[in-house]
Write an enzyme that holds these catalytic residues in place. Structure first.
Site, PDB file in Angstrom:
ATOM      1  N   SER A 120     -77.250  79.156 -54.392  1.00 23.95           N
ATOM      2  CA  SER A 120     -77.736  79.691 -55.671  1.00 23.95           C
ATOM      3  C   SER A 120     -79.020  80.496 -55.576  1.00 23.95           C
ATOM      4  O   SER A 120     -79.451  81.081 -56.579  1.00 23.95           O
ATOM      5  CB  SER A 120     -77.925  78.544 -56.679  1.00 23.95           C
ATOM      6  OG  SER A 120     -76.687  78.106 -57.186  1.00 23.95           O
TER       7      SER A 120
ATOM      8  N   SER B 169     -79.946  76.884 -63.098  1.00 24.58           N
ATOM      9  CA  SER B 169     -79.089  77.500 -62.083  1.00 24.58           C
ATOM     10  C   SER B 169     -77.653  77.649 -62.567  1.00 24.58           C
ATOM     11  O   SER B 169     -76.691  77.399 -61.837  1.00 24.58           O
ATOM     12  CB  SER B 169     -79.118  76.684 -60.782  1.00 24.58           C
ATOM     13  OG  SER B 169     -78.569  77.410 -59.705  1.00 24.58           O
TER      14      SER B 169
ATOM     15  N   LYS C  23     -79.160  83.976 -57.023  1.00 23.32           N
ATOM     16  CA  LYS C  23     -79.525  84.322 -58.401  1.00 23.32           C
ATOM     17  C   LYS C  23     -80.883  85.017 -58.495  1.00 23.32           C
ATOM     18  O   LYS C  23     -81.215  85.579 -59.548  1.00 23.32           O
ATOM     19  CB  LYS C  23     -79.503  83.071 -59.275  1.00 23.32           C
ATOM     20  CG  LYS C  23     -78.114  82.419 -59.387  1.00 23.32           C
ATOM     21  CD  LYS C  23     -78.139  81.215 -60.308  1.00 23.32           C
ATOM     22  CE  LYS C  23     -76.761  80.576 -60.460  1.00 23.32           C
ATOM     23  NZ  LYS C  23     -76.438  79.622 -59.402  1.00 23.32           N
TER      24      LYS C  23
END
Length: 391
Positions: A65, A125, A68
Site C-alpha cells: 500500500s 489505506s 498510494k
C-alpha cells in the site's frame, strides 16, 4: 544577459551526498546494519535529498500500500493545478467498491468529497478509495496507472512499475526503497498532505447513520515525536513496509523500510533510524519554498523578465559540530531563456560544492509561465532599444 552565467558564492556548512554511491559512505562509517530485519531500507534528509543510510536501496520489491503515495501525489498535483478541489464529489463505481483488503467500505454509487477520500487513503489505506480517486482523476483505473508510471519516470524512479493505484499484489507491480523515498519527498512538497497522513484518527460519514472510524495504520504518528506521515504497506509477499517522515528543529527526514517481519520490528527500526539522524545531524535553512533567488530576462516574452524560485525548501545539512567554512554554494542560471517558458521548466541550479566537487544540486524554476509576446509588442521593444542605443 551580459554574462553567460552568474555565480553567487556563499560559505555555508553543508554535508550532503546526492547519489546512492555517496550515500553508502555513511553506511561504511557506521559499520552497523541499522535495519537488520529489513530487506531494503533508506534514510534521507528531505530538503536536500541527502542519503544518510541505505541498504539494498535499489532492489525491486513489492511496495504493497505504499503505492498510494503516488496516488496521493497525483491528487495533490491536480489540486495545485486547479483541476481538482477538496470539496469536489467523487462517485464510487462498482469496480472501486469491489476492492478487497483494507477499505473504507464504499458502496457503489456512493459520493464522498475529495478531502474525505484522501483521509480514507492516507489514514485507513482504503483500496476502494484509491481506485475511486483514480477513476475520478483519469476516467479509468488503467488510464490513471499510466499517469502513475509517467510521473515515476519524470521523477527518475528507475526501479518502479505500477499496475494499480492501491498496491494489491500483482507480478509486475514493484518499486524500491530509493524510489519510494523519491516520491515521498515529492509528496511532502505539498505540505497540506500531512494534515491527513499525520492524523491518528478521524471519522468519515460522521453525521450520517453509517459513520466510519479511521485509525491511522502508521502508529508512529502517535508514538514518535515529530512523525506526521506517510504510508504503511502489507501483503503476504511484501511483508511489513513503511515510508515514514518526521520533523524536528527544521529538519525533515524520510525513512523507508521494506520486507520487515512484523509491525513491532518495522516501527522499532524506523525509530532507530530517525534517532540516529536527529542525534548526529542538523540543518540550516537557506531558502523557503517559493523564495526568489534571482531574475532572468525572457526573450520575446510577454513579460520581459521573470523571478527564478525554489520549488522546495532549501536547507544545508551538516554533521553536528561540522566546520561551516568547508562548503560553497553556487547559483547558476541558464544564460538566456526564450518564450514561451513553462513554470515547470528547469532554468538553473543551486550547486553545493566541497573542495571544488559537486555534492548536491537543487533545481530552480520560473515563478510563473511566460507566454510569447505578440508581434506588435516585440516591435515596440525593438524600437525602444534602437532609440536608447542612439542616445
Amino acid at each position: 544577459m551580459k554574462r553567460l552565467s552568474r555565480f553567487f558564492l556563499f560559505t555555508l556548512a553543508f554535508l550532503t551526498f546526492f547519489s546512492s554511491s555517496a550515500g553508502s559512505v555513511f553506511a561504511a562509517e557506521n559499520k552497523v546494519d541499522m535495519a537488520p530485519h529489513a530487506k531494503s531500507a533508506v534514510l534521507i534528509e528531505a530538503d536536500s535529498g541527502t542519503i544518510l543510510y541505505e541498504k539494498n536501496a535499489n532492489e525491486k520489491l513489492p511496495p504493497a500500500s505504499i503505492t498510494k503515495v503516488m496516488t496521493m501525489l497525483l491528487a495533490m498535483e491536480a489540486i495545485e493545478r486547479g483541476e481538482l478541489k477538496l470539496t469536489d464529489k467523487v462517485r464510487t463505481s462498482e469496480h472501486a467498491a469491489s476492492m478487497g483488503g483494507s477499505q473504507i467500505f464504499l458502496q457503489p454509487g456512493e459520493e464522498m468529497s475529495v478531502e474525505d477520500m484522501l483521509k480514507g487513503i492516507a489514514i485507513a489505506s482504503g483500496n476502494d478509495a484509491a481506485v475511486a480517486m483514480a477513476e475520478h482523476l483519469a476516467g479509468t483505473e488503467e488510464a490513471f496507472v499510466a499517469k502513475m508510471n509517467e510521473r515515476a519516470k519524470q521523477l527518475g524512479m528507475k526501479n518502479t512499475h505500477f499496475v494499480n493505484p492501491n498496491g494489491l499484489p500483482s507480478p509486475d507491480h514493484y518499486s524500491s526503497a530509493m524510489d519510494i523515498a523519491i516520491m515521498s519527498r515529492e509528496l511532502l512538497k505539498h505540505e497540506h498532505i500531512t494534515k491527513y497522513t499525520g492524523s491518528y484518527q478521524d471519522y468519515l460519514r460522521k453525521d450520517s447513520s453509517n459513520p466510519f472510524w479511521l485509525v491511522n495504520t502508521n502508529r508512529l504518528v502517535r508514538f514518535y515525536q515529530g512523525v506526521d506521515g506517510l504510508k504503511t504497506g502489507y501483503t503476504s509477499e511484501a511483508k511489513y513496509c513503511l515510508t515514514a517522515t518526521a520533523k524536528r528543529n527544521n529538519m525533515r527526514l524520510i525513512t523507508v523500510v521494506l520486507g520487515e517481519p512484523d509491525t513491532k520490528t518495522r516501527n522499532a527500526e524506523v525509530s532507530g533510524l530517525f534517532d540516529y539522524a536527529f542525534n548526529h545531524f542538523q540543518v540550516y535553512p537557506v531558502y523557503k519554498k517559493g523564495d526568489v533567488v534571482q531574475q532572468l530576462m525572457v526573450d520575446k516574452g510577454r513579460d520581459a523578465k521573470v523571478n527564478i524560485v525554489t520549488s522546495q525548501t532549501v536547507s544545508l545539512l551538516t554533521k553536528k559540530g561540522e566546520n561551516p567554512d568547508m562548503y560553497n554554494k553556487e547559483v547558476v542560471l541558464t544564460p538566456s531563456i526564450k518564450a514561451p517558458v513553462k513554470k515547470t521548466d528547469v532554468v538553473g541550479h543551486i550547486f553545493i560544492k566541497k573542495d571544488g566537487k559537486e555534492v548536491a544540486r537543487v533545481d530552480l524554476f520560473p515563478e510563473k509561465t511566460v507566454d510569447q509576446a505578440g508581434l506588435w509588442e516585440i516591435l515596440k521593444r525593438t524600437t525602444r532599444a534602437i532609440v536608447v542605443s542612439y542616445q
